[in-house]
Design a protein around this motif. Structure first.
Motif, short mmCIF file in Angstrom:
data_model
loop_
_atom_site.label_atom_id
_atom_site.label_comp_id
_atom_site.label_asym_id
_atom_site.label_seq_id
_atom_site.Cartn_x
_atom_site.Cartn_y
_atom_site.Cartn_z
N LEU A 230 36.34 47.06 44.95
CA LEU A 230 36.48 45.91 44.06
C LEU A 230 37.79 46.00 43.29
N GLY A 231 38.17 47.20 42.85
CA GLY A 231 39.42 47.37 42.12
C GLY A 231 40.62 46.97 42.96
N VAL A 232 40.63 47.36 44.23
CA VAL A 232 41.73 46.98 45.12
C VAL A 232 41.73 45.47 45.33
N ALA A 233 40.54 44.90 45.54
CA ALA A 233 40.44 43.45 45.77
C ALA A 233 40.94 42.66 44.57
N GLN A 234 40.68 43.17 43.37
CA GLN A 234 41.07 42.44 42.16
C GLN A 234 42.56 42.58 41.86
N GLN A 235 43.21 43.53 42.50
CA GLN A 235 44.65 43.69 42.31
C GLN A 235 45.45 43.09 43.46
N LEU A 236 44.87 43.09 44.67
CA LEU A 236 45.63 42.67 45.85
C LEU A 236 44.87 41.67 46.71
N PRO A 237 44.26 40.66 46.13
CA PRO A 237 43.42 39.76 46.93
C PRO A 237 44.20 38.93 47.94
N GLU A 238 45.47 38.66 47.67
CA GLU A 238 46.22 37.80 48.58
C GLU A 238 46.79 38.58 49.76
N SER A 239 47.05 39.87 49.54
CA SER A 239 47.65 40.65 50.61
C SER A 239 46.61 41.28 51.53
N ILE A 240 45.36 41.40 51.07
CA ILE A 240 44.31 41.97 51.90
C ILE A 240 43.20 40.93 52.04
N GLN A 241 43.28 40.13 53.09
CA GLN A 241 42.37 39.01 53.25
C GLN A 241 40.91 39.45 53.36
N ALA A 242 40.68 40.64 53.91
CA ALA A 242 39.31 41.10 54.10
C ALA A 242 38.59 41.33 52.79
N LEU A 243 39.34 41.42 51.68
CA LEU A 243 38.74 41.70 50.37
C LEU A 243 38.63 40.46 49.49
N LYS A 244 39.04 39.32 50.00
CA LYS A 244 39.13 38.15 49.13
C LYS A 244 37.77 37.67 48.62
N ASN A 245 36.68 38.02 49.33
CA ASN A 245 35.35 37.56 48.90
C ASN A 245 34.73 38.42 47.82
N LEU A 246 35.30 39.60 47.55
CA LEU A 246 34.66 40.52 46.61
C LEU A 246 34.69 40.04 45.16
N PRO A 247 35.84 39.60 44.62
CA PRO A 247 35.84 39.24 43.19
C PRO A 247 34.84 38.16 42.81
N GLY A 248 34.57 37.21 43.69
CA GLY A 248 33.64 36.13 43.36
C GLY A 248 32.21 36.38 43.78
N SER A 249 31.94 37.55 44.40
CA SER A 249 30.62 37.79 44.97
C SER A 249 29.54 37.98 43.91
N PHE A 250 29.86 38.70 42.84
CA PHE A 250 28.87 38.92 41.78
C PHE A 250 28.44 37.58 41.18
N SER A 251 29.42 36.77 40.80
CA SER A 251 29.13 35.48 40.18
C SER A 251 28.30 34.60 41.10
N HIS A 252 28.64 34.58 42.38
CA HIS A 252 27.90 33.76 43.33
C HIS A 252 26.46 34.24 43.48
N LEU A 253 26.28 35.55 43.54
CA LEU A 253 24.92 36.09 43.68
C LEU A 253 24.06 35.73 42.48
N PHE A 254 24.62 35.84 41.27
CA PHE A 254 23.85 35.49 40.07
C PHE A 254 23.50 34.00 40.08
N LYS A 255 24.44 33.18 40.52
CA LYS A 255 24.23 31.73 40.52
C LYS A 255 23.09 31.33 41.46
N ILE A 256 23.12 31.83 42.69
CA ILE A 256 22.11 31.40 43.65
C ILE A 256 20.74 32.02 43.33
#
Length: 349
Positions: free
Chosen positions: A115-141
Motif C-alpha cells: 500500500l505504501g508503494v501504491a500511495q507513492q507511485l500509483p501512476e508508474s506501477i499500474q498493477a498497484l493503482k487499485n490499492l489506495p481506493g480499495s479500503f474505501s470501496h469495501l466499506f462503501k459496498i
C-alpha cells in the motif's frame, strides 16, 4: 450513505478499542446500524466480540469463515485476483441488534509495504493503482449491504500507510487520549501529520491513474469531531491533582497546537457545530474515568461496561449497589457521547 469515523491516535494505550466497542454499541442501542472495523493487526476489537480464549481460536475462525475479515476481503485488490471486491459478511454482535463487526487479521500489517508503494507511485506501477481506493470501496459496498448509518474504524497506533489511507478516506475522526505527557506530545505529532496526510489525499484524488482505477480513491472530506479523554482516576468525583495537571496541559496542546493546524488544513467543522453539540472545551466529546476492574468483566463477558449485570461482576450487597451506580454513570457518559456524535454528523446522514 454511511458515515465513516476513524478512531485515531498514533499513541497507544488510550482505549481506542474500548471506546470503539462501547460507543458503537451505544449508537446501536439508540437505533443506528453500525459496522465496527478492526483495522489493528493486534485484533483486540475482534477479541471483544468473538470468543478467542482458545489458543488457535483466531486461526480456526479464519479457516471456518474465509473472506470474513478485513485482510481477506481486500485480497482481490492486493493480490490482483481476477474478481472484484465483494461486501464483507459481517459478524453480528451478540446481544445487540444493529451492531456488526468486520474482524481484523493479524496479517494485515504485511500489506503495509504494498500500500505504501501504491500511495507513492500509483501512476508508474499500474498493477498497484487499485490499492489506495480499495479500503474505501469495501466499506462503501459493505455499508450498503447492511444499510449502515456508521462505519467506525478501530486503528492501530502508528503512522504507517494503512492508517494514512484509512484516516484520509474517513468522513470524520475522533482522537482518544489520556491525561499524560505522551498524549500531550501526541497532539503536536498529529498537528504535523494530519495536514500532511490531507495534502497527500487531495493530490491522490486528482491523479488520473487513481481516478480511472477500478476502486476510485475518493476526494477527501475529513473533519475533526473532538477528543475523548479517558484512563484517569477520580477522587471525590474529580480527577486527582496529578491528572488534572495533565488535563490542563492536554487542553492547552489541543487548543493551541492541534486545532489551529487542523483549521488551517480545512479539517474542522464550523465552530457553531461544536458549540451546538455541547462539547466540553476544548473540543472534548467526553471525559471517561478508569473502568478499573469493570474492564476485565467487560472483556470476559464480551459486552460494554455499561451493560454489565450483577451476575457478570459477581458482587453483592452494598458493593454491588456502589458498582451499579458506576455502571449507570458510564451508561450516561456513553449515551451523551453518542448523542454528540449524532448531532455533529447529522447534516451528512
Amino acid at each position: 450513505m454511511a458515515q465513516v469515523i476513524a478512531m485515531f491516535n498514533n499513541k497507544g494505550g488510550v482505549s481506542k478499542t474500548t471506546t470503539t466497542f462501547n460507543l458503537s454499541w451505544m449508537l446501536a442501542e439508540r437505533g443506528k446500524k453500525v459496522i465496527m472495523v478492526d483495522a489493528d493487526p493486534q485484533c483486540n476489537l475482534t477479541g471483544m466480540v468473538l470468543d478467542l480464549t482458545q489458543v488457535d481460536a483466531l486461526d480456526k475462525f479464519y479457516s471456518d469463515h474465509p473472506n470474513q475479515n478485513l485482510r481477506d476481503a481486500l485480497d482481490p485488490a492486493f493480490q490482483s485476483r481476477p474478481r472484484p471486491l465483494a461486501p464483507v459478511e459481517c459478524v453480528p454482535v451478540a446481544g445487540r441488534d444493529g451492531l456488526f463487526l468486520i474482524p481484523g487479521h493479524v496479517g494485515l500489517a504485511e500489506d503495509e509495504v504494498s500500500l505504501g508503494v501504491a500511495q507513492q507511485l500509483p501512476e508508474s506501477i499500474q498493477a498497484l493503482k487499485n490499492l489506495p481506493g480499495s479500503f474505501s470501496h469495501l466499506f462503501k459496498i459493505t455499508a450498503e449491504k447492511y444499510d449502515a448509518d456508521y462505519v467506525i474504524l478501530d486503528l492501530s497506533p502508528g503512522l504507517g500507510s494503512i492508517n494514512q489511507n484509512l484516516v484520509s478516506v474517513s468522513d470524520y475522526f475522533m482522537v482518544p487520549a489520556s491525561p499524560d505527557v505522551f498524549s500531550v506530545m501526541a497532539m503536536d505529532s498529529l498537528a504535523r501529520v494530519l495536514p500532511k496526510w490531507m495534502r497527500w489525499a487531495e493530490r491522490a484524488a486528482e491523479l488520473d491513474a487513481l481516478a480511472k482505477a477500478d476502486y476510485i480513491f475518493p476526494e477527501p472530506k475529513l473533519k475533526f469531531l473532538g477528543t475523548v479523554v479517558q484512563r484517569y482516576r477520580l477522587k471525590n468525583g474529580a480527577p486527582t491533582i496529578a491528572f488534572q495537571e495533565y488535563f490542563d496541559a492536554l487542553d492547552g496542546a489541543i487548543t493551541n497546537t492541534l486545532v489551529p493546524a487542523l483549521r488551517k488544513s480545512g479539517l474542522m467543522l464550523d465552530e457553531s457545530m461544536y458549540e451546538g453539540a455541547g462539547e466540553e472545551p476544548p473540543y472534548r466529546l467526553a471525559s471517561i474515568p478508569d473502568f478499573n476492574t469493570l474492564i476485565a468483566n467487560s472483556q470476559q463477558n464480551r459486552k460494554p461496561v455499561f451493560m454489565l449485570t450483577q451476575e457478570d461482576v459477581g458482587r453483592g450487597g452494598s458493593v454491588w449497589e456502589a458498582t451499579a451506580v458506576n455502571i449507570q454513570k458510564f451508561h450516561d457518559t456513553f449515551d451523551s457521547l453518542a448523542s454528540r456524535l449524532e448531532q455533529l454528523t447529522r447534516q451528512a446522514l
